[in-house]
Design a protein around this motif. Structure first.
Motif, mmCIF file in Angstrom:
data_model
loop_
_atom_site.group_PDB
_atom_site.id
_atom_site.type_symbol
_atom_site.label_atom_id
_atom_site.label_comp_id
_atom_site.label_asym_id
_atom_site.label_seq_id
_atom_site.Cartn_x
_atom_site.Cartn_y
_atom_site.Cartn_z
ATOM 1 N N MET A 155 -97.051 -121.010 51.863
ATOM 2 C CA MET A 155 -98.947 -121.346 51.557
ATOM 3 C C MET A 155 -98.359 -122.935 52.257
ATOM 4 N N VAL A 156 -96.876 -123.267 51.642
ATOM 5 C CA VAL A 156 -96.534 -124.728 52.391
ATOM 6 C C VAL A 156 -96.938 -124.739 54.353
ATOM 7 N N TYR A 157 -96.687 -123.749 54.601
ATOM 8 C CA TYR A 157 -96.697 -123.543 56.289
ATOM 9 C C TYR A 157 -98.065 -123.646 56.174
ATOM 10 N N VAL A 158 -98.910 -122.634 55.353
ATOM 11 C CA VAL A 158 -100.180 -123.270 55.808
ATOM 12 C C VAL A 158 -101.035 -124.430 55.578
ATOM 13 N N SER A 159 -101.017 -124.885 54.665
ATOM 14 C CA SER A 159 -101.325 -125.712 54.831
ATOM 15 C C SER A 159 -101.366 -127.238 55.668
ATOM 16 N N ARG A 160 -99.687 -126.945 56.430
ATOM 17 C CA ARG A 160 -99.318 -127.895 57.191
ATOM 18 C C ARG A 160 -100.282 -127.302 58.188
ATOM 19 N N VAL A 161 -100.561 -125.682 58.740
ATOM 20 C CA VAL A 161 -100.838 -125.785 59.946
ATOM 21 C C VAL A 161 -102.190 -126.722 59.916
#
Lengths: 558, 94
Positions: free
Chosen positions: A349-355
């Motif tokens: 989810m952290v990856y999704v937030s960065r994207v």
């Protein structure tokens, strides 16, 4: 000779005109004033209190209505001194009050004292004794046939500053003006014996009974929810809990319950804080249940797909002085977005937030109504104050539902858009209103907006079905049904840090996944047998879902 | 001479008759208050009885009451629902 006749005739005409004009003055010009004086002398005005409207569930059963009760009052001056002790003892046994209180009231130097409110049986019991100085006044009082079921939803009826009935909290508060009606005046002309006369001046003016509310609430589902919630709180050792069930296609609330609750009949025995409906007034950090909205937003923005792989998820992620870990400290290299939801992977989810970036996240928060009130027709709804400064750690934690607050209703309404082809509906408790003159005013479903496309909604549905079928809570799922859902285990913020031992355990979902009839959010506050939503809130959700399937006659398909 | 006397006589008779009728009706109305009071009392009494019966009916048909009564009577919750659906045929003839 003729002039004498004319003179006499003229005098008669003038006299006649004088009498006529005087009559005209009293019977036409001053008519209303004299009529009023006459009514005051020979008539009386009786205030006719309107009947407060009912609150009915979808099957027409009134969960709030009026019942007859009697105010017992005494004129102490009409009770002989020698009889006061005997009367006090008699009344105290019937009214269930101590003798000293009754005796104190009867010894006051007043013409009228209230002794209490009773039902018909106790009134008849007191009347049998034919006590001097004791009489009754008929009242209507609020009556809840299902006892304290849906207490937070319904609210209660108390008194205002003028001693008149007034609704507080819930539907009684929100719809008080519609429910209370308007009192009327009955003017009655009486004869010398005080008996009424049928006369033109008697009239019954302007009384309008209160309007009745027809709710979306399904009494069966409400009963199931209350029972399972109480059972779940006991079983999992929680401090409290709440559940709401909504029809995602109309926004109609099918059930809503929270514990601890209160008894509407004896509301004065409870603390004020208990009256607030926590589903619309308490702010909490939703935890992993919020991942479904963030993931749906990223898919809708075209930034990720279900098979997109996370390149940074093979280990904990460090942001400044913080380290983001998964709930079980297990890391899957190149985990896909579908698996991120299934395993509730925080690093994914952290990856999704960065994207997505902060700007896109804010846009989708707004679309999903996060940070706004939903507009539900209940008194007391709140929304959180918008955060002003967003640091990288805040964006990261918000992606898995920590460091961001909302009411449970905001989350459920936003989530329900996934169940309704991407369309977010305004939540409502009341489906229609019946007026005193027999009209029915329908409150139609209202679409607020479409935060995501129907294609995104379908994709997200499949991801959530996969999470239920293959995730941590799969053991509790009823066989044969496609249910879309997500567990949530959020830590509770206390004085600038998080309490590691206590959580808010939750589960959010909708079913049947292909044609959703309901969406539901289950929240347990600080369960002690297990801190995880998969072990506590999820079984409650699935248990209620099973009963709802039976109630709706939905057969298993798989 | 005769015609005016006849007209006046008819008018006088009409006035006297109407006065008698008015006295009769006023007299009847003035005592109807007793009946009106009795009717109003009966209406009030039936309204109270209806309200009390409605209260008893609602309490007896509430799920809270029925559930408690069912528990006392020994009814238990069904754990496994049985679904009866249309049977698929074992063999289909051409």
């Amino acid at each position: 000779m003729n002039w004498r006749y004319s003179l006499v005739f003229g005098v008669f005409v003038v006299a006649f005109l004088l009498v006529f004009s005087r009559l005209f003055y009293w019977q036409v010009i001053r008519a209303e004033e004299l009529s009023l004086m006459g009514q005051m002398q020979y008539g009386r005005n009786i205030v006719i209190m309107p009947k407060r409207g009912e609150i009915k569930t979808s099957d027409g059963f009134p969960i709030a209505t009026q019942k007859i009760s009697y105010l017992v009052y005494a004129n102490p001056k009409n009770i002989k001194e020698l009889d006061k002790n005997k009367v006090s003892r008699l009344l105290s046994s019937i009214l269930d009050t101590d003798v000293a209180s009754i005796s104190g009231l009867l010894n006051r130097n007043l013409l009228w004292v209230s002794l209490g409110i009773v039902g018909k049986e106790k009134k008849d019991e007191i009347e049998k004794f034919k006590l001097d100085g004791i009489d009754f006044e008929q009242h209507f009082s609020r009556f809840y046939p299902e006892a304290s079921t849906a207490a937070h939803l319904v609210g209660f009826v108390g008194k205002d500053n003028e001693g008149e009935d007034k609704g507080y909290f819930g539907l009684e508060g929100f719809y008080n003006r519609q429910l209370r009606g308007k009192p009327g005046i009955l003017r009655q002309i009486n004869d010398a014996m005080g008996r009424p006369i049928i006369a033109k001046m008697s009239s019954d003016e302007d009384k309008i009974d209160g309007r009745s509310l027809n709710l979306h609430i399904d009494r069966v589902i409400q009963f199931i929810v209350e029972k399972k919630l109480k059972y779940g709180i006991d079983k999992y050792g929680a401090s409290g809990g709440m559940i709401a069930v909504i029809n995602p296609k109309t926004g109609g609330i099918l059930a809503m319950s929270a514990f601890p609750a209160f008894d509407q009949k004896n509301y004065d025995e409870y603390r004020d804080e208990l009256f607030k409906n926590p589903f619309i007034t308490s702010l909490y950090e939703p935890g992993s249940t919020f991942k479904s909205l963030i993931m749906a937003s990223a898919i809708d923005a075209g930034l990720v797909r279900p098979d997109t792989k996370c390149p940074i998820c093979s280990a904990p992620i460090t942001i400044g002085e913080y380290e983001i870990k998964t709930w079980n400290n297990k890391y899957i290299k190149n985990i896909t977005m579908t698996e991120v939801i299934k395993h509730s992977d925080n690093t994914g989810m952290v990856y999704v937030s960065r994207v997505m970036g902060l700007k896109n996240m804010m846009i989708y928060f707004k679309k999903f109504g996060i940070g706004d009130i939903t507009g539900i027709d209940l008194q007391g709804e709140v929304s959180p104050i918008a955060r002003k400064n967003w640091y990288p750690i805040d964006i990261a934690t918000a992606s898995f539902g920590q460091g961001i607050s909302m009411t449970p209703l905001e989350l459920l309404v936003g989530f329900s858009a996934i169940a309704n082809e991407g369309k977010r509906m305004e939540p409502h408790i009341v489906a229609s209103i019946d007026t005193a003159d027999g009209k029915n005013i329908l409150i139609p479903p209202k679409e607020i907006n479409a935060p995501i496309s129907s294609r995104t909604a379908r994709i997200m549905t499949e991801m959530l079905v996969n999470a239920v079928n293959n995730g941590e809570a799969k053991w509790a799922k009823p066989k044969g049904y496609r249910i879309a859902g997500k567990t949530g285990t959020s830590q509770i913020p206390i004085a600038g840090h998080y309490d590691v031992s206590k959580t808010i355990a939750s589960f959010i979902g909708f079913a049947p996944a292909d044609d959703p009839k309901f969406a539901m959010l289950v929240i347990l506050d600080r369960p002690t047998t297990s801190i995880y939503g998969a072990d506590t809130a999820a079984p409650i959700f699935f248990s209620i879902a099973r009963d709802i399937f039976n109630h709706y006659g939905i057969m298993p398909k798989e | 001479m005769k015609r005016p006397i006849i007209c006046i006589s008819i008018l006088v008779i009409i006035v006297i008759s109407l006065s008698i009728v008015q006295i009769f009706i006023s007299n009847k109305l003035s005592t109807s208050g007793i009946e009106l009071a009795i009717i109003q009392f009966k209406i009030g009494k039936y309204k109270v009885e209806n309200a009390i019966l409605a209260e008893k009916l609602l309490t007896a048909s509430s799920y809270t009451y029925i559930s408690n009564k069912a528990e006392i009577e020994g009814f238990i919750e069904s754990k496994s629902p049985i679904y009866i659906s249309r049977q698929f045929p074992i063999a289909i003839g051409r």
